[in-house]
Design a protein around this motif. Structure first.
Motif: not given
Length: 102
Positions: A53-54, A63, A56, A65-66
Motif C-alpha cells: 500500500k502507499d 510517499t 507516507k 507507492r504501492k
C-alpha cells in the motif's frame, strides 16, 4: 543441490556467502525472532520486498507507492520491523505487515 535463483547474504559468523534460505534456517535454529510479511512468508536478511500500500514516510516528505520494490532488507530483531535502504531516505524502517516478499 543449490537453487541458482536463490539470493545470497554475507554471514558474519562464518565469513562466507550463504543462501538466504540457509541464513533464515540458521537464524531460526539460533532462536532468533521470525519476521513474517503480510501474507506469512518468512523474511531473511538480504530479501527483496514489495510495498502492498502507499506509505507516507515521516520526516522525508515522501510517499512510497504501492508496488515499490525494496532490495536487500535487514532484520532488526523486532518481529514486526525491517530496516531498509531506499534512495533519498536514510534510516528507513518499515513494518513487516505492509510488505510482501518479492
Amino acid at each position: 543441490m543449490t537453487d541458482t535463483n536463490d539470493d545470497y547474504v554475507y554471514d558474519d559468523a562464518s565469513g562466507e556467502w550463504i543462501s538466504a534460505t540457509e541464513a533464515a534456517n540458521k537464524a531460526r535454529d539460533a532462536g532468533q525472532i521470525e519476521v513474517r510479511d503480510s501474507v506469512g512468508n518468512l523474511l531473511a536478511d538480504g530479501d527483496s520486498v514489495i510495498t502492498i500500500k502507499d506509505l507516507k514516510v515521516k520526516g522525508a516528505g515522501q510517499t512510497l507507492r504501492k508496488g515499490t520494490v525494496i532490495k536487500s532488507i535487514r532484520l532488526t530483531g523486532d518481529a514486526q520491523e525491517i530496516d531498509c535502504r531506499y534512495e533519498g531516505i536514510k534510516g528507513l524502517v518499515l513494518r513487516a505487515e505492509f510488505v510482501r516478499k518479492h
